[in-house]
Enzyme design. Structure first.
Site, PDB file in Angstrom:
ATOM      1  CE  LYS A  31     -12.907  -2.701  -7.061  1.00  0.00           C
ATOM      2  NZ  LYS A  31     -12.457  -1.429  -7.624  1.00  0.00           N
TER       3      LYS A  31
ATOM      4  CE  LYS B 168      -6.276  -1.873   0.556  1.00  0.00           C
ATOM      5  NZ  LYS B 168      -5.786  -1.247  -0.634  1.00  0.00           N
TER       6      LYS B 168
ATOM      7  CE  LYS C 162     -11.298   5.210  -2.436  1.00  0.00           C
ATOM      8  NZ  LYS C 162      -9.951   4.860  -2.870  1.00  0.00           N
TER       9      LYS C 162
HETATM   10  P1  ADP Z   1      -8.416   2.297  -0.958  1.00  0.00           P
HETATM   11  O1  ADP Z   1      -7.885   0.930  -0.658  1.00  0.00           O
HETATM   12  O2  ADP Z   1      -8.405   3.184   0.219  1.00  0.00           O
HETATM   13  O3  ADP Z   1      -9.742   2.232  -1.688  1.00  0.00           O
HETATM   14  P2  ADP Z   1      -7.273   2.681  -3.522  1.00  0.00           P
HETATM   15  O4  ADP Z   1      -7.662   1.273  -3.824  1.00  0.00           O
HETATM   16  O5  ADP Z   1      -7.949   3.791  -4.251  1.00  0.00           O
HETATM   17  O6  ADP Z   1      -7.386   2.935  -1.960  1.00  0.00           O
HETATM   18  O7  ADP Z   1      -5.713   2.772  -3.714  1.00  0.00           O
HETATM   19  C1  ADP Z   1      -5.021   3.833  -4.299  1.00  0.00           C
HETATM   20  C2  ADP Z   1      -3.554   3.503  -4.203  1.00  0.00           C
HETATM   21  O8  ADP Z   1      -3.128   3.527  -2.836  1.00  0.00           O
HETATM   22  C3  ADP Z   1      -3.199   2.116  -4.725  1.00  0.00           C
HETATM   23  O9  ADP Z   1      -1.974   2.198  -5.431  1.00  0.00           O
HETATM   24  C4  ADP Z   1      -3.047   1.287  -3.480  1.00  0.00           C
HETATM   25  O10 ADP Z   1      -2.150   0.227  -3.657  1.00  0.00           O
HETATM   26  C5  ADP Z   1      -2.537   2.286  -2.462  1.00  0.00           C
HETATM   27  N1  ADP Z   1      -2.989   1.939  -1.115  1.00  0.00           N
HETATM   28  C6  ADP Z   1      -4.270   2.020  -0.686  1.00  0.00           C
HETATM   29  N2  ADP Z   1      -4.358   1.653   0.600  1.00  0.00           N
HETATM   30  C7  ADP Z   1      -3.101   1.342   1.010  1.00  0.00           C
HETATM   31  C8  ADP Z   1      -2.523   0.904   2.252  1.00  0.00           C
HETATM   32  N3  ADP Z   1      -3.279   0.724   3.332  1.00  0.00           N
HETATM   33  N4  ADP Z   1      -1.184   0.714   2.330  1.00  0.00           N
HETATM   34  C9  ADP Z   1      -0.422   0.906   1.229  1.00  0.00           C
HETATM   35  N5  ADP Z   1      -0.888   1.304   0.039  1.00  0.00           N
HETATM   36  C10 ADP Z   1      -2.209   1.536  -0.096  1.00  0.00           C
HETATM   37 NA    NA Z   2      -9.344  -0.247  -2.927  1.00  0.00          NA
END
Ligand code: ADP
Ligand code: NA
Length: 330
Positions: A114, A197, A200
């Protein structure tokens, strides 16, 4: 309470959960309520490590809580709360930071990732010590288990090390948490780039389906999802990631197996699959959207539910912190 206790948190960093958050994490939170004593936390303290807008944070914290309630987190069965409403998190984090080695903290790969973009010198100390706050989140509740994806394994390992280190140095206060490996969580991919994946932060708006998207909007995103050459609807992650992603979402939301779906769509085209999936998504999110808006339209009720959650959380967190302070000589 004899069921194992579980702690999990989610950051309020967007205006809606997307399908990846839901199918990869939150849906499992709902299911764990059957088997575990669950503590679920909207981790707003974690959301300010890289600069933030206070109004957006306030709004997103409320939307996250409302969505958790809307998808089926039962505030009577589980303890649902907002991290900043439980001051013990920050208090224990300080204590734990004093038993964490600087070198040990420096080895956290998520910080390296990060901070890579802006450079370490421009990163906040909060981003650096984030895993220590995470350890406090877990250890305050004497959690037996923490659901973790691959990216969080190292942080959970730190939490375990800190629990053991404290217990050995000052006397047993903390339960050492074990990773809870969740079987069958779906990984959801970006609709526009089905090898990445759904995220957001990294996906384009058309690559993501938010739980709060209007049905027309999500149907349109699905229609324009990148699919693969060929016309056959088969599940093949390596060669047909686009179609496979649509099938994964379809299966997860409808409860029909992938095999059942590929049989049903034998001889049909991508257009048929996309049209039907648009309808499946719309049907699935409709009651969730209604319930989310009901909470957002009644702020007093949402505040009431969260205040009760914070009070339940503080009873546990307060007792743990008091025991730790006592051992420390405070
Ligand atoms: P993002 O990747 O959108 O920033 P976060 O890192 O805040 O999302 O993830 C929040 C939760 O959602 C975590 O437990 C993460 O493993 C799950 N998660 C996020 N994106 C995915 C995805 N594309 N498929 C499956 N699980 C996901
Ligand atoms: Na993330």
């Amino acid at each position: 309470e004899t069921r194992p206790r579980v702690l999990s948190g989610i950051q309020p960093t967007s205006d809606s959960f997307h399908l990846g958050n839901y199918l990869g994490a939150v849906r499992n939170w709902v299911q764990m309520q059957e088997t575990h004593d669950c503590f679920y936390c909207v981790v707003d303290l974690h959301a300010i490590t890289a600069g933030h807008d206070p109004e957006a944070l306030r709004r997103r914290t409320r939307v996250s809580a409302a969505q958790l309630l809307a998808v089926g987190i039962d505030p009577d069965a589980s303890t649902l709360f907002v991290q900043s409403q439980v001051p013990e998190h920050a208090q224990l984090a300080w204590v734990l930071s004093c038993i964490t080695g600087y070198g040990e903290a420096s080895r956290m790969t998520q910080f390296k990732d990060k901070s890579a973009k802006g450079g370490v010198d421009r990163s906040s100390v909060g981003l650096f010590t984030y895993p220590i706050l995470q350890a406090a989140d877990i250890l305050l509740y004497q959690a037996d288990a923490v659901p973790v994806g691959e990216d969080q394994r190292q942080h959970l390992e730190l939490s375990r090390d800190l629990a053991q280190r404290f217990n050995n140095a000052f006397g047993k206060v903390f339960t050492v948490p074990a990773p809870y490996i969740v079987r069958e969580t779906a990984k959801i991919y970006d609709l526009q780039d089905p090898t990445a994946k759904m995220s957001k932060s990294a996906s384009s708006p058309t690559g993501i389906i938010d739980l709060l998207d209007e049905p027309n909007r999500s149907a349109k995103k699905i229609r324009s999802a990148v699919t693969d050459t060929g016309r056959e609807i088969v599940f093949d992650q390596a060669n047909k990631p686009g179609v496979s992603n649509l099938l994964t979402i379809y299966s997860a939301l409808s409860g029909r197996s992938i095999d059942e779906l590929t049989t049903a769509y034998d001889g049909k085209g991508y257009g048929d699959l996309k049209k039907d999936l648009g309808a499946v998504v719309a049907d699935f999110v409709a009651p969730i959207q209604k319930a989310t808006h009901a909470y957002l339209d009644d702020p007093a009720e949402l505040d009431r539910v969260l205040a009760i959650g914070a009070e339940k959380a503080r009873r546990v967190a307060g007792a743990t912190l008091a025991a730790a302070y006592d051992r420390l000589g405070f």
